[in-house]
Design a protein around this motif. Structure first.
Motif, PDB file in Angstrom:
ATOM      1  N   SER A   6      -1.743   9.826 -14.893  1.00 53.62           N
ATOM      2  CA  SER A   6      -0.817   8.815 -15.400  1.00 53.62           C
ATOM      3  C   SER A   6       0.353   8.649 -14.439  1.00 53.62           C
ATOM      4  O   SER A   6       0.759   9.598 -13.766  1.00 53.62           O
ATOM      5  CB  SER A   6      -0.302   9.238 -16.775  1.00 53.62           C
ATOM      6  OG  SER A   6       0.733   8.393 -17.223  1.00 53.62           O
TER       7      SER A   6
ATOM      8  N   VAL B  45      -2.792  12.426 -22.582  1.00 52.17           N
ATOM      9  CA  VAL B  45      -3.349  11.101 -22.275  1.00 52.17           C
ATOM     10  C   VAL B  45      -4.860  11.001 -22.500  1.00 52.17           C
ATOM     11  O   VAL B  45      -5.424   9.904 -22.468  1.00 52.17           O
ATOM     12  CB  VAL B  45      -3.027  10.688 -20.819  1.00 52.17           C
ATOM     13  CG1 VAL B  45      -1.545  10.471 -20.647  1.00 52.17           C
ATOM     14  CG2 VAL B  45      -3.522  11.736 -19.823  1.00 52.17           C
TER      15      VAL B  45
ATOM     16  N   LYS C 237      -4.835   6.530 -12.083  1.00 50.81           N
ATOM     17  CA  LYS C 237      -3.711   5.613 -11.892  1.00 50.81           C
ATOM     18  C   LYS C 237      -4.131   4.374 -11.100  1.00 50.81           C
ATOM     19  O   LYS C 237      -4.825   4.486 -10.094  1.00 50.81           O
ATOM     20  CB  LYS C 237      -2.574   6.326 -11.158  1.00 50.81           C
ATOM     21  CG  LYS C 237      -1.962   7.471 -11.932  1.00 50.81           C
ATOM     22  CD  LYS C 237      -0.696   8.007 -11.306  1.00 50.81           C
ATOM     23  CE  LYS C 237      -0.832   8.492  -9.916  1.00 50.81           C
ATOM     24  NZ  LYS C 237       0.368   9.221  -9.438  1.00 50.81           N
TER      25      LYS C 237
END
Length: 283
Positions: A145, A155, A181
């Motif tokens: 993240s 997450v 990401k």
């Protein structure tokens, strides 16, 4: 005559099974009867024993489930004197899995940098292991993240489907580095497009230090609230006023574009209120 013919066929099939065993080739069989310790199967008309431990890659609770089931087998033992054959279904499954894994490794070079679908198999303190079609790659916690997280469980969880991309791989060490990401996103540019010095932002406290607190302004961009800018009074440590995960209002008091550093202040928002109180008391 009929018996003699049957014996000829059996010998021919026996010899073929022995030849496949010596060549390491697989054979086709059908489960016939659950017996103590395993399963009896028919392989080309020859009775073949499959130990329970060789039926699957996992523990088999009900051997009867394999009765009547067709299966590919590997002959693992031939006792010519006792006319006894032992086979393994597990060995075939292991070989199939190894072949699938190798196929993934063979195509990894083409997939480098590409987005692929994966499934979270295991979580560790430092990241998540994701299955990308038969082989596991590791997504480091820093790649899960843009926001700062303490554990991968914040997450994702085991069993989650996840889009990942291949950052790099080492075929020799059998290691794959994956990322989540979005590389098309630039957090600093996102911050600069939204905020200027003097703006007030709702920030999340992500780390407490002796000299202050780091707060997330936008995902992937943190600013520092110096201990002198946390309160309108002297405090011994940031933890006296703030806690990690807490959301607060802060003013952006400085931005260093070259070093990509941001200075924040909670005190700047408290000072006017304190001043108004002082003026009211004076009146």
């Amino acid at each position: 005559m009929v018996l003699s013919q049957r014996n000829i066929v059996n010998k021919k099939n026996w010899d073929e099974i022995v030849a496949k065993h010596e060549a390491g080739e697989f054979v086709e069989g059908v489960g016939k009867e659950a017996v103590k310790g395993g399963l009896l199967a028919d392989v080309m008309g020859i009775r073949t024993f499959i130990p329970a431990s060789q039926l699957s890659m996992r523990y088999v609770e009900k051997i009867t489930e394999f009765v009547g089931q067709g299966m590919k087998l590997k002959i693992i033992e031939v006792d010519k004197a006792k006319k006894r054959i032992v086979a393994s279904r597990k060995a075939v499954l292991i070989a199939d899995e190894a072949e699938k894994k190798q196929a993934v490794w063979d195509t990894l070079k083409e997939k480098e940098g590409q987005v692929v679908e994966g499934t979270v198999r295991r979580l560790a303190d430092f990241g998540a292991f994701v299955d990308i079609g038969g082989v596991d790659g590791m997504v480091h916690i820093s790649e899960l993240s843009w926001s700062r997280i303490k554990t991968p469980s914040e997450v994702c969880k085991v069993g989650d489907s996840m889009e990942v991309y291949v950052i790099s791989f080492d075929a020799e060490k059998r290691k794959i580095s994956l990322g989540v990401k979005d590389r098309g996103v630039n957090p600093w540019e996102d911050f600069m497009s939204k905020y200027r010095v003097g703006d007030v932002a709702t920030v999340r406290i992500v780390k407490l230090m002796t000299f202050g607190a780091f707060a997330e302004v936008v995902p992937g961009v943190d600013g520092l609230i110096h201990i002198s800018q946390i309160a309108d009074r002297r405090i011994e440590k940031p933890g006296d006023v703030l806690s990690e995960g807490q959301e607060v209002e802060a003013e952006i008091i400085a931005v260093d574009e070259e070093k990509k550093k941001i200075s924040l202040s909670i005190r700047a928002l408290l000072a006017p209120a304190a001043q108004d109180e002082s003026e009211t008391e004076a009146e």
